[in-house]
Design a protein around this motif. Structure first.
Motif, PDB file in Angstrom:
ATOM      1  N   ALA A  76       0.859  -1.145   0.129  1.00  0.00           N
ATOM      2  CA  ALA A  76       0.018   0.035  -0.115  1.00  0.00           C
ATOM      3  C   ALA A  76       0.723   1.294  -0.051  1.00  0.00           C
ATOM      4  O   ALA A  76       0.626   2.202  -0.673  1.00  0.00           O
ATOM      5  CB  ALA A  76      -1.012  -0.063   1.192  1.00  0.00           C
ATOM      6  N   LEU A  77       2.133   1.251   0.833  1.00  0.00           N
ATOM      7  CA  LEU A  77       2.717   2.211   0.808  1.00  0.00           C
ATOM      8  C   LEU A  77       3.561   2.685  -0.551  1.00  0.00           C
ATOM      9  O   LEU A  77       3.639   3.592  -0.975  1.00  0.00           O
ATOM     10  CB  LEU A  77       3.853   2.137   2.075  1.00  0.00           C
ATOM     11  CG  LEU A  77       4.873   3.354   2.254  1.00  0.00           C
ATOM     12  CD1 LEU A  77       4.191   4.805   2.291  1.00  0.00           C
ATOM     13  CD2 LEU A  77       5.789   3.144   3.352  1.00  0.00           C
ATOM     14  N   LEU A  78       4.098   1.548  -1.214  1.00  0.00           N
ATOM     15  CA  LEU A  78       4.596   1.608  -2.469  1.00  0.00           C
ATOM     16  C   LEU A  78       3.747   2.047  -3.535  1.00  0.00           C
ATOM     17  O   LEU A  78       4.033   3.092  -4.485  1.00  0.00           O
ATOM     18  CB  LEU A  78       5.285   0.378  -3.107  1.00  0.00           C
ATOM     19  CG  LEU A  78       6.739  -0.183  -1.968  1.00  0.00           C
ATOM     20  CD1 LEU A  78       6.683  -1.643  -2.592  1.00  0.00           C
ATOM     21  CD2 LEU A  78       7.746   0.689  -2.312  1.00  0.00           C
ATOM     22  N   ILE A 124      10.238   3.062 -11.738  1.00  0.00           N
ATOM     23  CA  ILE A 124      10.931   1.771 -10.812  1.00  0.00           C
ATOM     24  C   ILE A 124      10.037   1.566  -9.706  1.00  0.00           C
ATOM     25  O   ILE A 124      10.126   0.370  -9.448  1.00  0.00           O
ATOM     26  CB  ILE A 124      12.419   2.302 -10.271  1.00  0.00           C
ATOM     27  CG1 ILE A 124      12.183   3.592  -9.547  1.00  0.00           C
ATOM     28  CG2 ILE A 124      13.278   2.635 -11.563  1.00  0.00           C
ATOM     29  CD1 ILE A 124      13.562   3.977  -8.827  1.00  0.00           C
ATOM     30  N   LEU A 125       9.204   2.368  -9.345  1.00  0.00           N
ATOM     31  CA  LEU A 125       8.250   2.043  -8.402  1.00  0.00           C
ATOM     32  C   LEU A 125       7.130   1.136  -8.923  1.00  0.00           C
ATOM     33  O   LEU A 125       6.784   0.179  -8.416  1.00  0.00           O
ATOM     34  CB  LEU A 125       7.623   3.159  -7.775  1.00  0.00           C
ATOM     35  CG  LEU A 125       8.312   4.011  -6.706  1.00  0.00           C
ATOM     36  CD1 LEU A 125       7.774   5.328  -6.385  1.00  0.00           C
ATOM     37  CD2 LEU A 125       8.497   3.030  -5.280  1.00  0.00           C
ATOM     38  N   ASP A 126       6.592   1.437 -10.057  1.00  0.00           N
ATOM     39  CA  ASP A 126       5.973   0.562 -11.103  1.00  0.00           C
ATOM     40  C   ASP A 126       6.408  -0.916 -11.206  1.00  0.00           C
ATOM     41  O   ASP A 126       5.461  -1.815 -10.813  1.00  0.00           O
ATOM     42  CB  ASP A 126       5.337   0.983 -12.285  1.00  0.00           C
ATOM     43  CG  ASP A 126       4.292   0.442 -12.961  1.00  0.00           C
ATOM     44  OD1 ASP A 126       3.036   0.018 -12.358  1.00  0.00           O
ATOM     45  OD2 ASP A 126       4.635  -0.034 -13.964  1.00  0.00           O
ATOM     46  N   SER A 131       6.887  -6.895  -9.518  1.00  0.00           N
ATOM     47  CA  SER A 131       7.562  -7.696  -9.043  1.00  0.00           C
ATOM     48  C   SER A 131       7.174  -8.312  -7.756  1.00  0.00           C
ATOM     49  O   SER A 131       7.392  -9.480  -7.415  1.00  0.00           O
ATOM     50  CB  SER A 131       9.131  -7.299  -9.102  1.00  0.00           C
ATOM     51  OG  SER A 131       9.198  -6.563  -7.799  1.00  0.00           O
ATOM     52  N   LEU A 132       6.319  -7.608  -6.945  1.00  0.00           N
ATOM     53  CA  LEU A 132       5.723  -8.072  -5.949  1.00  0.00           C
ATOM     54  C   LEU A 132       4.386  -8.698  -6.273  1.00  0.00           C
ATOM     55  O   LEU A 132       3.612  -8.950  -4.951  1.00  0.00           O
ATOM     56  CB  LEU A 132       5.792  -6.901  -4.886  1.00  0.00           C
ATOM     57  CG  LEU A 132       7.112  -6.441  -4.434  1.00  0.00           C
ATOM     58  CD1 LEU A 132       7.039  -5.235  -3.493  1.00  0.00           C
ATOM     59  CD2 LEU A 132       7.702  -7.659  -3.606  1.00  0.00           C
TER      60      LEU A 132
END
Length: 262
Positions: A76-78, A124-126, A131-132
């Motif tokens: 959620a934070l990412l 990079i966040l996307d 990846s998670l």
């Protein structure tokens, strides 16, 4: 020759996230190579285009996401940070094109470089979310950052005071603790990404402070006093600690600005 204003408007009018990233990178590269004219011949849209997802909610309707202790909380934070970076692409290009005619060419240089950074941060966040097992748009988000932009659309000094010098500066305060929480949870990859973004954001706040002080000097204004006045009238949030004084000092945002009103 295409103008920087026309290129910036294309970025703001692009809704799909990865297309917006590509448009931002293309505009930044063209500006660096001298392929865009330093001309402000089109107006910026009142609001940028947005994809169908994430669902945008008022801040008071956003679900609580915790502090990143659980895997769900970290996702959620990412996601929230990815949304901030997505909106920040538009904020940077809007800053350059909406107010560029009021400043020297170097103003556009700085804010276009910020726009390129924000596009990289979002990408990079996307990628990390994917990846998670998640993705940008999987959770709701709020549009408070653009509300601040709308409220300051007619005043360059107010925009500089509120967006880089208040909202982004708050990120300097809270990110180091977030990085530590991710390290503590064993998510060192995400922690490294957030630290990279944090390092870039110091420079972004520094650009805000620099151009705010230049404009104040040109207008015969005392920067810290005028910033406090603008925060009192234009900022909907609260200037509150704890403060990362070291990072703020590195960005030129000394306690002369915020100490008296914190």
């Amino acid at each position: 020759m295409t103008s920087i204003a026309e290129a910036a408007r294309i970025v703001l009018e692009t809704a799909e996230p990865l297309e917006k990233v590509r448009a931002a990178r293309h505009a930044a590269r063209a500006w660096r190579k001298g392929k865009l004219d330093h001309r402000f011949n089109v107006e910026m849209p009142e609001e940028p285009a947005r994809p169908d997802r994430p669902e945008l909610l008022p801040p008071n309707r956003m679900p609580k996401r915790g502090k990143g202790g659980s895997e769900r909380g970290r996702l959620a934070l990412l996601h929230a940070l990815a949304h901030i970076e997505f909106v920040a692409i538009d904020l940077a290009f809007d800053m350059a094109a909406r107010f560029g005619a009021q400043f020297p060419r170097a103003f556009v240089d700085d804010w276009i470089s910020v726009g390129a950074d924000e596009a990289m941060h979002f990408a990079i966040l996307d990628r990390r979310l994917r990846s998670l097992g998640s993705f940008y748009g999987a959770l709701p988000a709020h549009d408070g950052l653009w509300e601040a932009a709308s409220a300051t659309a007619g005043d360059a000094l107010a925009r500089l005071a509120v967006v880089p010098m208040a909202l982004e500066a708050r990120g300097l305060d809270v990110t180091p603790m977030t990085v530590e929480r991710f390290h503590g949870a064993g998510d060192h990859t995400s922690a490294r990404i957030l630290h990279r973004i944090y390092s870039d954001e110091i420079r972004h706040v520094r650009f805000g402070t620099k151009w705010f002080e230049i404009a104040c000097e040109d207008g015969g204004l005392t920067p810290a006093t005028h910033w406090q006045a603008l925060i009192g009238t234009q900022f909907r949030g609260i200037v509150k600690g704890p403060f990362n004084d070291s990072a703020r000092d590195s960005a030129g945002l000394t306690r002369d600005y915020y100490g008296a009103i914190a």
